[in-house]
Design an enzyme around this catalytic site. Structure first.
Site, PDB file in Angstrom:
ATOM      1  N   ARG A  94      -1.875  -8.586   0.338  1.00  0.00           N
ATOM      2  CA  ARG A  94      -2.910  -9.424  -0.042  1.00  0.00           C
ATOM      3  C   ARG A  94      -2.479 -10.544  -0.814  1.00  0.00           C
ATOM      4  NH1 ARG A  94      -8.348  -7.154  -1.307  1.00  0.00           N
ATOM      5  NH2 ARG A  94      -7.491  -5.171  -1.101  1.00  0.00           N
ATOM      6  N   ASN A 136      -3.992  10.187  12.749  1.00  0.00           N
ATOM      7  CA  ASN A 136      -2.946  11.004  11.677  1.00  0.00           C
ATOM      8  C   ASN A 136      -1.758  10.843  12.770  1.00  0.00           C
ATOM      9  OD1 ASN A 136      -1.338  12.932  10.623  1.00  0.00           O
ATOM     10  ND2 ASN A 136      -3.149  13.633   9.619  1.00  0.00           N
ATOM     11  N   GLY A 192       0.853  -1.151   0.020  1.00  0.00           N
ATOM     12  CA  GLY A 192      -0.126  -0.124   0.087  1.00  0.00           C
ATOM     13  C   GLY A 192       0.803   1.298   0.033  1.00  0.00           C
ATOM     14  N   ARG A 193       0.145   2.308  -0.302  1.00  0.00           N
ATOM     15  CA  ARG A 193       0.918   3.555  -0.302  1.00  0.00           C
ATOM     16  C   ARG A 193       1.732   3.864   1.024  1.00  0.00           C
ATOM     17  NH1 ARG A 193      -3.653   5.102  -3.487  1.00  0.00           N
ATOM     18  NH2 ARG A 193      -4.903   4.959  -1.451  1.00  0.00           N
ATOM     19  N   MET A 194       1.089   3.620   2.219  1.00  0.00           N
ATOM     20  CA  MET A 194       1.720   3.896   3.539  1.00  0.00           C
ATOM     21  C   MET A 194       2.521   2.674   3.907  1.00  0.00           C
ATOM     22  SD  MET A 194       1.177   6.785   4.716  1.00  0.00           S
ATOM     23  CE  MET A 194       2.193   6.356   5.901  1.00  0.00           C
ATOM     24  N   LYS A 235      -8.782   8.323  -1.909  1.00  0.00           N
ATOM     25  CA  LYS A 235      -9.193   8.127  -0.337  1.00  0.00           C
ATOM     26  C   LYS A 235     -10.533   7.594  -0.402  1.00  0.00           C
ATOM     27  CE  LYS A 235      -9.196  10.229   3.946  1.00  0.00           C
ATOM     28  NZ  LYS A 235      -8.473   8.923   4.669  1.00  0.00           N
ATOM     29  N   THR A 238      -8.821  12.249  10.549  1.00  0.00           N
ATOM     30  CA  THR A 238      -8.227  13.472  11.220  1.00  0.00           C
ATOM     31  C   THR A 238      -9.316  14.548  11.289  1.00  0.00           C
ATOM     32  OG1 THR A 238      -6.154  12.910   9.936  1.00  0.00           O
ATOM     33  CG2 THR A 238      -6.326  15.170  10.847  1.00  0.00           C
ATOM     34  N   GLY A 255      -3.348   2.958  12.169  1.00  0.00           N
ATOM     35  CA  GLY A 255      -3.343   4.173  11.399  1.00  0.00           C
ATOM     36  C   GLY A 255      -4.553   4.028  10.549  1.00  0.00           C
ATOM     37  N   THR A 297      -8.131   4.111   8.865  1.00  0.00           N
ATOM     38  CA  THR A 297      -9.513   4.969   9.278  1.00  0.00           C
ATOM     39  C   THR A 297     -10.783   4.477   8.692  1.00  0.00           C
ATOM     40  OG1 THR A 297      -8.891   6.324   7.568  1.00  0.00           O
ATOM     41  CG2 THR A 297      -8.018   7.189   9.427  1.00  0.00           C
ATOM     42  N   HIS A 308      -8.345  15.582   0.066  1.00  0.00           N
ATOM     43  CA  HIS A 308      -7.397  14.455   0.092  1.00  0.00           C
ATOM     44  C   HIS A 308      -7.534  14.014  -1.524  1.00  0.00           C
ATOM     45  CE1 HIS A 308      -7.466  14.236   4.125  1.00  0.00           C
ATOM     46  NE2 HIS A 308      -6.282  13.236   4.304  1.00  0.00           N
TER      47      HIS A 308
HETATM   48  P1  NAD Z   1      -3.574   1.765   0.184  1.00  0.00           P
HETATM   49  O1  NAD Z   1      -5.008   1.420  -0.368  1.00  0.00           O
HETATM   50  O2  NAD Z   1      -2.561   2.273  -0.764  1.00  0.00           O
HETATM   51  O3  NAD Z   1      -3.372   0.623   0.967  1.00  0.00           O
HETATM   52  C1  NAD Z   1      -3.971  -0.471   1.813  1.00  0.00           C
HETATM   53  C2  NAD Z   1      -3.157  -1.791   1.912  1.00  0.00           C
HETATM   54  O4  NAD Z   1      -4.279  -2.764   2.422  1.00  0.00           O
HETATM   55  C3  NAD Z   1      -2.753  -2.370   0.440  1.00  0.00           C
HETATM   56  O5  NAD Z   1      -1.619  -2.788   0.680  1.00  0.00           O
HETATM   57  C4  NAD Z   1      -3.712  -3.177   0.387  1.00  0.00           C
HETATM   58  O6  NAD Z   1      -3.240  -4.475  -0.478  1.00  0.00           O
HETATM   59  C5  NAD Z   1      -3.937  -3.843   1.749  1.00  0.00           C
HETATM   60  N1  NAD Z   1      -4.945  -4.612   1.810  1.00  0.00           N
HETATM   61  C6  NAD Z   1      -6.276  -4.363   1.525  1.00  0.00           C
HETATM   62  N2  NAD Z   1      -6.991  -5.535   1.813  1.00  0.00           N
HETATM   63  C7  NAD Z   1      -6.022  -6.528   2.201  1.00  0.00           C
HETATM   64  C8  NAD Z   1      -6.278  -7.937   2.633  1.00  0.00           C
HETATM   65  N3  NAD Z   1      -7.651  -8.642   2.214  1.00  0.00           N
HETATM   66  N4  NAD Z   1      -5.223  -8.525   3.059  1.00  0.00           N
HETATM   67  C9  NAD Z   1      -4.079  -8.168   2.937  1.00  0.00           C
HETATM   68  N5  NAD Z   1      -3.713  -6.751   2.628  1.00  0.00           N
HETATM   69  C10 NAD Z   1      -4.870  -6.002   2.103  1.00  0.00           C
HETATM   70  O7  NAD Z   1      -4.054   2.731   1.329  1.00  0.00           O
HETATM   71  P2  NAD Z   1      -3.145   4.056   2.129  1.00  0.00           P
HETATM   72  O8  NAD Z   1      -3.400   5.051   1.596  1.00  0.00           O
HETATM   73  O9  NAD Z   1      -1.920   3.407   2.369  1.00  0.00           O
HETATM   74  O10 NAD Z   1      -4.218   3.868   3.414  1.00  0.00           O
HETATM   75  C11 NAD Z   1      -4.324   2.853   4.258  1.00  0.00           C
HETATM   76  C12 NAD Z   1      -5.094   3.420   5.549  1.00  0.00           C
HETATM   77  O11 NAD Z   1      -4.413   4.314   6.099  1.00  0.00           O
HETATM   78  C13 NAD Z   1      -6.444   4.070   4.934  1.00  0.00           C
HETATM   79  O12 NAD Z   1      -7.285   3.767   6.207  1.00  0.00           O
HETATM   80  C14 NAD Z   1      -5.912   5.647   5.234  1.00  0.00           C
HETATM   81  O13 NAD Z   1      -6.878   6.523   5.557  1.00  0.00           O
HETATM   82  C15 NAD Z   1      -4.933   5.499   6.271  1.00  0.00           C
HETATM   83  N6  NAD Z   1      -4.004   6.461   6.575  1.00  0.00           N
HETATM   84  C16 NAD Z   1      -3.644   6.939   7.694  1.00  0.00           C
HETATM   85  C17 NAD Z   1      -2.588   7.828   8.195  1.00  0.00           C
HETATM   86  C18 NAD Z   1      -2.328   8.028   9.400  1.00  0.00           C
HETATM   87  O14 NAD Z   1      -1.314   9.061   9.700  1.00  0.00           O
HETATM   88  N7  NAD Z   1      -2.850   7.567  10.676  1.00  0.00           N
HETATM   89  C19 NAD Z   1      -2.066   8.433   7.064  1.00  0.00           C
HETATM   90  C20 NAD Z   1      -2.259   8.092   5.520  1.00  0.00           C
HETATM   91  C21 NAD Z   1      -3.239   7.049   5.449  1.00  0.00           C
END
Ligand code: NAD
Length: 274
Positions: free
Chosen positions: A36, A132, A12-14, A166, A173, A106, A108, A162
């Site tokens: 996944r 956040n 994922g991005r994060m 998203k 946040t 993290g 949400t 965003h």
């Molecule tokens: P993303 O869609 O890029 O990544 C999500 C990840 O979850 C992917 O790697 C995906 O493959 C994985 N995933 C989903 N279903 C799966 C499964 N069944 N099995 C295994 N892996 C699975 O999203 P993102 O931008 O990285 O954001 C992820 C979450 O983090 C969101 O809820 C976002 O709002 C939150 N976020 C929080 C903060 C913070 O500071 N708390 C900052 C950025 C994003």
């Protein structure tokens, strides 16, 4: 002491940014990283996948099995960092409890059942939920609390921006900022929140509008407005680089490592007033 990190959603991005920072850090190590099942990342070297040198650890498709393969994965101090989706988070809460890992959330956009599961888990393991993880938005929450109390007559509205991919709206946040403002006035956010406004009616006095705007590649912007007659205060945070969330997550994971079971916040990590 080294903090062992269990990382679901490494593709994922994060997830990718967090893996990079774990591999580059001197005091964190990767216990296991998963994607996944069927995802192109599975089976690749985590380091190479992140654009770094090979580290000898492969991306697995089952975090629990990945942890099985690591000696000492249940050792005191390990932390599972979850930035995935509500469905995956639900599984990871059980996994962290089962393994005795600290849990940094993290992710949400989850509902009340998961909120309850997080509360239940905190009786057994240390749990930190951070809508956040960066420092600025947490300071913004403290400033929002201060302004909401100091300006009791101000109409408060929150607008967040965003990127187009998203899924949840309003952002976690923005909701946390809304809770901070509402609690400073001894109210529950649920009693005052409005997430859409249209048609023929005027704003109610205690109402708090929280609105999401989506588009392009915006990393994240939050503005809390305090409207008074004749003046307006705006508190804004703009994130321009997603790496601030990853470094904040690692800082929180290090802090969480080895803590007793319980609920913690980023305010605890950053030493901000709660
Ligand atoms: P993303 O869609 O890029 O990544 C999500 C990840 O979850 C992917 O790697 C995906 O493959 C994985 N995933 C989903 N279903 C799966 C499964 N069944 N099995 C295994 N892996 C699975 O999203 P993102 O931008 O990285 O954001 C992820 C979450 O983090 C969101 O809820 C976002 O709002 C939150 N976020 C929080 C903060 C913070 O500071 N708390 C900052 C950025 C994003």
């Amino acid at each position: 002491m080294t903090t062992g990190i269990a990382l679901p959603g490494v593709n994922g991005r994060m997830g990718k940014l967090i893996a990079q920072q774990v591999l580059e850090s001197e005091d964190c190590s990767l216990l296991a990283a998963s994607a996944r099942p069927g995802n192109y990342a599975v089976g690749t070297d985590v380091g190479v996948f992140c654009g770094l040198a090979a580290c000898g650890q492969l991306v697995v498709d089952d975090l629990e099995r990945g942890l099985d393969a690591v000696h000492g994965a249940s050792a005191t101090g390990g932390v599972l960092i979850d930035f995935t989706s509500p469905a995956v988070l639900e599984i990871n809460i059980r996994l962290a409890r089962h393994r005795g890992l600290g849990l940094l959330v993290g992710t949400t956009g989850y509902g009340p059942a998961i909120a309850t599961a997080l509360d239940d888990a905190s009786a057994q393991i240390p749990v930190l939920v951070a809508a956040n993880c960066a420092a600025g938005p947490n300071l913004l929450a403290s400033l929002t609390r201060l302004a909401a109390a100091a300006l009791p007559d101000a109409d408060i509205e929150i607008v967040e921006l965003h990127h187009r991919r998203k899924r949840d709206a309003p952002s976690g946040t923005a909701l946390a900022l809304g809770r901070a403002a509402a609690s400073a006035r001894n109210r529950a956010l649920d009693d005052v929140i409005t997430t859409a406004r249209s048609g023929d009616r005027v704003r109610e006095q205690q109402e708090m509008g929280i609105f999401g705007v989506r588009g392009g590649d915006v990393v994240g912007e939050h503005t809390v407005y305090f409207f008074l007659d004749g003046e307006r205060l705006e508190l804004t945070h703009r994130a321009t680089d997603r790496r601030i969330f990853a470094s904040g997550a690692l800082r929180a994971a290090r802090w969480l490592s080895g803590r007793p079971p319980g609920r913690y916040t980023m305010a605890d990590v950053l030493g901000l007033p709660g």
